[in-house]
Each structure stands twice: as C-alpha cells, then as structure tokens.
Write a protein that holds these residues in place. Structure first.
Motif, PDB file in Angstrom:
ATOM      1  N   ALA A 109       0.833  -1.206   0.000  1.00 57.65           N
ATOM      2  CA  ALA A 109       0.000   0.000   0.000  1.00 57.65           C
ATOM      3  C   ALA A 109       0.869   1.258   0.000  1.00 57.65           C
ATOM      4  O   ALA A 109       0.562   2.250  -0.671  1.00 57.65           O
ATOM      5  CB  ALA A 109      -0.933  -0.009   1.207  1.00 57.65           C
ATOM      6  N   ALA A 110       1.972   1.229   0.754  1.00 56.40           N
ATOM      7  CA  ALA A 110       2.886   2.371   0.772  1.00 56.40           C
ATOM      8  C   ALA A 110       3.530   2.581  -0.592  1.00 56.40           C
ATOM      9  O   ALA A 110       3.730   3.719  -1.042  1.00 56.40           O
ATOM     10  CB  ALA A 110       3.957   2.166   1.835  1.00 56.40           C
ATOM     11  N   TRP A 111       3.847   1.491  -1.274  1.00 54.17           N
ATOM     12  CA  TRP A 111       4.411   1.576  -2.621  1.00 54.17           C
ATOM     13  C   TRP A 111       3.407   2.205  -3.590  1.00 54.17           C
ATOM     14  O   TRP A 111       3.741   3.078  -4.399  1.00 54.17           O
ATOM     15  CB  TRP A 111       4.821   0.176  -3.070  1.00 54.17           C
ATOM     16  N   THR A 112       2.156   1.734  -3.502  1.00 54.07           N
ATOM     17  CA  THR A 112       1.115   2.295  -4.361  1.00 54.07           C
ATOM     18  C   THR A 112       0.885   3.776  -4.070  1.00 54.07           C
ATOM     19  O   THR A 112       0.725   4.594  -4.979  1.00 54.07           O
ATOM     20  CB  THR A 112      -0.196   1.509  -4.176  1.00 54.07           C
ATOM     21  N   ALA A 113       0.866   4.142  -2.789  1.00 55.07           N
ATOM     22  CA  ALA A 113       0.666   5.549  -2.417  1.00 55.07           C
ATOM     23  C   ALA A 113       1.786   6.428  -2.948  1.00 55.07           C
ATOM     24  O   ALA A 113       1.554   7.569  -3.380  1.00 55.07           O
ATOM     25  CB  ALA A 113       0.559   5.672  -0.904  1.00 55.07           C
ATOM     26  N   ALA A 114       3.015   5.900  -2.931  1.00 52.24           N
ATOM     27  CA  ALA A 114       4.132   6.667  -3.476  1.00 52.24           C
ATOM     28  C   ALA A 114       3.960   6.895  -4.974  1.00 52.24           C
ATOM     29  O   ALA A 114       4.250   7.979  -5.491  1.00 52.24           O
ATOM     30  CB  ALA A 114       5.444   5.953  -3.196  1.00 52.24           C
ATOM     31  N   GLY A 115       3.458   5.870  -5.675  1.00 56.11           N
ATOM     32  CA  GLY A 115       3.199   6.026  -7.104  1.00 56.11           C
ATOM     33  C   GLY A 115       2.105   7.047  -7.376  1.00 56.11           C
ATOM     34  O   GLY A 115       2.173   7.816  -8.340  1.00 56.11           O
ATOM     35  N   VAL A 116       1.078   7.062  -6.528  1.00 56.96           N
ATOM     36  CA  VAL A 116      -0.002   8.045  -6.684  1.00 56.96           C
ATOM     37  C   VAL A 116       0.539   9.465  -6.481  1.00 56.96           C
ATOM     38  O   VAL A 116       0.198  10.387  -7.232  1.00 56.96           O
ATOM     39  CB  VAL A 116      -1.143   7.739  -5.697  1.00 56.96           C
ATOM     40  N   ARG A 117       1.380   9.631  -5.459  1.00 62.09           N
ATOM     41  CA  ARG A 117       1.942  10.962  -5.213  1.00 62.09           C
ATOM     42  C   ARG A 117       2.828  11.421  -6.369  1.00 62.09           C
ATOM     43  O   ARG A 117       2.844  12.605  -6.720  1.00 62.09           O
ATOM     44  CB  ARG A 117       2.735  10.961  -3.906  1.00 62.09           C
ATOM     45  N   ARG A 118       3.536  10.494  -6.973  1.00 60.23           N
ATOM     46  CA  ARG A 118       4.347  10.858  -8.128  1.00 60.23           C
ATOM     47  C   ARG A 118       3.449  11.268  -9.294  1.00 60.23           C
ATOM     48  O   ARG A 118       3.738  12.252  -9.997  1.00 60.23           O
ATOM     49  CB  ARG A 118       5.249   9.704  -8.541  1.00 60.23           C
ATOM     50  N   ALA A 119       2.368  10.535  -9.535  1.00 60.15           N
ATOM     51  CA  ALA A 119       1.445  10.895 -10.610  1.00 60.15           C
ATOM     52  C   ALA A 119       0.837  12.282 -10.374  1.00 60.15           C
ATOM     53  O   ALA A 119       0.674  13.078 -11.299  1.00 60.15           O
ATOM     54  CB  ALA A 119       0.344   9.844 -10.734  1.00 60.15           C
ATOM     55  N   GLU A 120       0.510  12.567  -9.117  1.00 63.09           N
ATOM     56  CA  GLU A 120      -0.029  13.881  -8.791  1.00 63.09           C
ATOM     57  C   GLU A 120       1.002  14.976  -9.043  1.00 63.09           C
ATOM     58  O   GLU A 120       0.671  16.056  -9.550  1.00 63.09           O
ATOM     59  CB  GLU A 120      -0.489  13.911  -7.343  1.00 63.09           C
ATOM     60  N   ALA A 121       2.259  14.704  -8.698  1.00 59.40           N
ATOM     61  CA  ALA A 121       3.317  15.690  -8.938  1.00 59.40           C
ATOM     62  C   ALA A 121       3.529  15.917 -10.427  1.00 59.40           C
ATOM     63  O   ALA A 121       3.755  17.051 -10.870  1.00 59.40           O
ATOM     64  CB  ALA A 121       4.619  15.236  -8.279  1.00 59.40           C
ATOM     65  N   GLU A 122       3.460  14.858 -11.224  1.00 56.92           N
ATOM     66  CA  GLU A 122       3.597  15.003 -12.673  1.00 56.92           C
ATOM     67  C   GLU A 122       2.449  15.825 -13.246  1.00 56.92           C
ATOM     68  O   GLU A 122       2.656  16.677 -14.123  1.00 56.92           O
ATOM     69  CB  GLU A 122       3.644  13.628 -13.335  1.00 56.92           C
ATOM     70  N   ALA A 123       1.230  15.571 -12.755  1.00 57.83           N
ATOM     71  CA  ALA A 123       0.082  16.353 -13.219  1.00 57.83           C
ATOM     72  C   ALA A 123       0.224  17.819 -12.825  1.00 57.83           C
ATOM     73  O   ALA A 123      -0.037  18.727 -13.629  1.00 57.83           O
ATOM     74  CB  ALA A 123      -1.214  15.776 -12.657  1.00 57.83           C
TER      75      ALA A 123
END
Length: 230
Positions: free
Chosen positions: A192-206
């Motif tokens: 879950a922490a790995w997935t959350a990190a990926g979500v935060r990266r996607a948000e930063a890219e957006a």
C-alpha cells in the motif's frame, strides 16, 4: 472505494473535455499520452494578447486626446474654381479663375473644447491604469506559475526516492513473508505504501504539467510548441 471514485472522475473529465472541444456526436477517444511542451525560461509577457489589446486601447485614447486638442487650433481651408462662359449671340467666350485660402476658428465655444479634452485625458488615464493593472496581474500569474512549477519539480525528486525506498521495502517484505518471518498485514502495508508513493508521483507530474500550462498562458504563449502541434 477510491477506484470507484477515480473511475467516475475519469468519466467526468472525458465528458468535460468533449464539451470543451465542441464534440457533440461521434466517437471520442482520449490518447494515453499527450505532448509535453517545455517550460519557458524567460518571464517576458510583453507579447501577451491581452496586454497588446490594452496597449492599443491606450494608443487610441492618446490619439483621441490629440484630436480633441486640435479644436483649439484654427482651421485652414483652400479653395479654387474655374468658370468658362460662352456667348451664343456674338460667339465670344471668357474664362475666370478663383483661388483663395480661408482661416476660421472659434472665439468662444462655451468651453466645449476644454470639456472634450478633459474627457479624452480621463479616458487616457483610465486606459493607462488598466494597462498597469494588467501588467501587475500577469506578473503575479507568472510568479505563481514559477513557484508551482518549482514545487512540482521538487516533489518529483522526492517521490523518485520514495518510490525506490517503497519498492525495496516491498521486495524485502515479500522475501521475509515467503520465509514465514512476517505477517500478511505487513506485506499489505508495504505494498500500500508503494502504491501511495506512485499516486503521489502521478499527482506531482500532473501538477508539473498544469504549472507549465499556467506559465505559458501567463506569458501569452501557445500551449503546444510548433513541433508538437499536429
């Protein structure tokens, strides 16, 4: 629950994009990738369309002031005429020429010219003030976009490290789980922490893309470079 919300938000975004582009009927598919225009290095917004329009209004107001002041000056008119007469009885003829210059002006117009000049000056000052306010607004928009872009880039750098750490944590936890040294809940927490990190990266890219778009808009530049505008 988050996945359901994301699907609905995605469907709503596609519908909004269709309406924005003016597509009422027909097939509509959004590409998985989009052009990524570069962030401008300069903060020069002098070519912004709104600023150009404001400058044109200011020049028009200045011309109106000059026109109103012109009523103080005397008016000069030049005229010429040619007359030709032919006698039907004696077969005689004659020509005459007339030329002259006429100067006329108002000795007193009830201060009408002064009122028109003052009105034109007031409009010129208002146009100059609108131009100044627009420059301040554009300068603020550029600064806000620069700050947002810098923040997004910093977040991207942080999320790169976070994702690497989360991925390594998942790898180690899976190995320990395979040996029976950890609980399944711990493995789920690591994933879950790995997935959350990926979500935060996607948000930063957006956020980075949004900041670049906001910066280009504030500078009056097209959203797509000539090389990527197909």
């Amino acid at each position: 629950e988050d996945l359901v919300r994301a699907r609905h938000a995605h469907a709503l975004a596609e519908r909004s994009l269709r309406n924005l582009l003016g597509f009422q009927e027909g097939e509509f598919t959004v590409a998985d990738t989009a052009p990524a225009p570069a962030a401008p290095q300069s903060n020069d917004f002098s070519r912004h369309p709104e600023l150009a329009s404001a400058r044109e209004l200011e020049r028009s107001a200045a011309a109106a002031v000059r026109q109103a002041r012109g009523n103080y000056q005397p008016r000069l008119n030049a005229f010429t005429s040619l007359d030709y007469d032919y006698g039907s009885k004696w077969n005689g003829s004659g020509e005459s020429y007339t030329a002259g210059v006429r100067v006329h002006g108002d000795l007193w117009d009830g201060r009408q010219t002064r009122a028109k000049v003052n009105e034109a000056r007031a409009r010129l000052e208002a146009a100059r003030e609108e131009t100044r306010k627009l420059r301040l607004v554009l300068d603020l928009e550029v600064e806000q976009a620069r700050i947002a872009l810098a923040e997004a880039l910093e977040r991207l750098a942080v999320t790169e490290k976070t994702i690497a750490q989360a991925a390594e944590s998942v790898r180690l936890t899976r190995a320990r789980f395979a040996q029976g040294l950890t609980l399944s809940t711990q493995l789920l927490d690591a994933e879950a922490a790995w997935t959350a990190a990926g979500v935060r990266r996607a948000e930063a890219e957006a956020d980075q893309s949004i900041a670049v778009a906001a910066l280009r808009r504030a500078l009056g530049l097209p959203q797509l470079d000539a090389s990527s505008n197909h």
